[in-house]
Design an enzyme around this catalytic site. Structure first.
Site, mmCIF file in Angstrom:
data_model
loop_
_atom_site.group_PDB
_atom_site.id
_atom_site.type_symbol
_atom_site.label_atom_id
_atom_site.label_comp_id
_atom_site.label_asym_id
_atom_site.label_seq_id
_atom_site.Cartn_x
_atom_site.Cartn_y
_atom_site.Cartn_z
ATOM 1 N N ARG A 4 -57.003 78.599 -41.904
ATOM 2 C CA ARG A 4 -55.260 78.933 -41.623
ATOM 3 C C ARG A 4 -54.579 77.872 -40.677
ATOM 4 N NH1 ARG A 4 -57.715 81.534 -44.914
ATOM 5 N NH2 ARG A 4 -57.881 83.635 -45.180
ATOM 6 N N SER B 265 -49.853 89.506 -42.173
ATOM 7 C CA SER B 265 -50.602 89.423 -40.800
ATOM 8 C C SER B 265 -49.777 88.963 -39.767
ATOM 9 C CB SER B 265 -51.990 88.641 -40.963
ATOM 10 O OG SER B 265 -52.206 89.191 -42.350
ATOM 11 N N GLU C 112 -49.235 85.002 -35.917
ATOM 12 C CA GLU C 112 -49.194 83.925 -37.024
ATOM 13 C C GLU C 112 -47.702 83.652 -37.585
ATOM 14 O OE1 GLU C 112 -51.987 85.072 -40.560
ATOM 15 O OE2 GLU C 112 -50.386 84.457 -41.684
#
Ligand code: NAP
Length: 362
Positions: free
Chosen positions: A168, A252, A356
């Site tokens: 990520r 998220s 995030e």
């Protein structure tokens, strides 16, 4: 080149979270030349610049962003034969909607990104956080990234290796954060290949799909996988749906932490000392170098923030503990709940969760 700069544009409708204030200046850019002109416009006036894609990973603060918000609208998909038989290269402009692109690839029998179905946002954002889900990540299929250097205003080209992809993450999120504007992404996909089902949740779902094994490799099998992924995501309110109040989120809110083995031992000790059931174990997945990945959703739930938790104008999705949902118009309410969760997880497990979405201050 003339660009059309607007004043005082509300930003909440441009994000999936639907909170926050407005932009002092705003411009939509459909070409690289327009992007360059907008950057020059801001430089001449000493204005900060914030790039905005699909708005699914950005939370603007309340009040006024004191600069220029650049909306990426570059469009176009070019398809060409790859170097190897059965391989196809897709050059995709940064402003194309990611899920439309996935749907297009599945329809023309290409596989490699079908497990990334139903993810909101634009193609240009995907390399930044190396978007991944259900066993695929874009680093597996990206061959090149074209960008504009915000300092020199020159085009720059990156190979897959240059992007420094990791879980990520990429150079665009870490070392070179904010330095480049991604304008085009190239993917190498394969024709007529059966999707690899590596993720247990997806494999289980496909096992329940009678006749999947008989489906022809290519469009039929990829479509079945795409449909299954969208159904899994929808059940967690992780698909954009105006009728679903739980979907008013930025997906998220925290990254799944990856920690070193010895740190994991300390976290386990801490959990054992306080858990109601001392035999319960923290879930983990093995990563390279003995590191462990812990599902952030589990940490959140076990720190007192269960699904459906509500705090004023913000809450936790009823279907996924990792999604913070907005019920009002204030970004501050969302950010405060995020901080409360971070504090609780740190206190309970000694782990600092990383946010995030990009939080843009006013
Ligand atoms: P989930 O299935 O509840 O899984 C939670 C965590 O467990 C994720 O970190 C996932 O790893 C990990 N995991 C589960 N099975 C695993 C296995 N067999 N081996 C290794 N790791 C395993 O996840 P979720 O929150 O509902 O999300 C579904 C998928 O969408 C996940 O793949 C998640 O990462 C992805 N997602 C990605 C983004 C993004 O790219 N920004 C945002 C939201 C969700 P992985 O993360 O490696 O899959």
């Amino acid at each position: 080149m003339e660009i059309n700069v607007k004043d005082n544009v509300p930003l909440a409708p441009l994000t999936t979270m639907g909170v926050g204030g407005k932009a002092r200046y705003w411009a939509s850019c459909g070409t690289v030349d327009e992007l360059r002109a907008a950057l020059e416009w801001a430089r001449l006036r000493a204005q900060p610049v914030q790039v905005l894609g699909g708005g699914s990973n950005t939370i603007f603060a309340d009040g006024t962003y004191p600069g220029l918000v650049l909306k990426i609208e570059l469009k176009g998909i070019e398809q060409s034969a790859g170097a190897v038989d059965g391989e196809i290269t897709m050059k995709v402009a940064a402003g194309e909607h990611w899920d439309d692109f996935v749907a297009h690839c599945v329809a023309v029998h290409l596989s490699g990104i079908e497990c990334l179905s139903g993810i909101p946002g634009l193609v240009g954002a995907t390399p930044i956080q190396n978007v991944g889900a259900y066993g695929q990540e874009v680093a597996q299929t990206i061959t090149a990234v074209q960008a504009l250097d915000r300092d020199s205003l020159e085009p720059v080209s990156f190979t897959n290796q240059d992007c420094c992809f990791s879980y990520r993450s990429s150079r665009f999120k870490r070392a070179d954060r904010g330095r480049f504007i991604i304008t085009q992404v190239s993917f190498q996909l394969r024709r007529g290949v059966r999707p690899a089902l590596t993720y247990p949740e997806l494999r289980d779902r496909m096992a329940g799909h009678s006749g999947y094994d008989q489906l022809e490799a290519g469009a039929a099998a990829s479509t079945a996988v795409r449909d299954a992924v969208i159904a899994l995501r929808r059940a967690k309110s992780m698909v954009l749906d105006p009728g679903d109040p739980n979907a008013r989120s930025a997906g998220s809110y925290f990254l799944n932490p990856i920690i070193l083995g010895p740190v994991m031992d300390a976290v386990d000790e801490r959990w054992k000392a306080t858990a109601v059931d001392p035999d319960s174990a923290i879930p983990r997945f093995e990563e390279s170098g003995g590191r462990k990945k812990i599902p952030a959703a589990w940490l959140v739930e076990n720190s007192g923030f269960g699904k459906g938790f509500r705090f004023g104008e913000a809450g936790i999705s009823q279907h996924h503990a990792l999604a913070i949902v907005a019920y009002g118009s204030r970004a501050a309410a969302v950010v405060r709940l995020g901080e409360m969760i971070q504090e609780a997880v740190e206190k309970r497990f000694g782990i600092i969760l990383e946010t995030e979405p990009v939080l843009v201050t006013a």
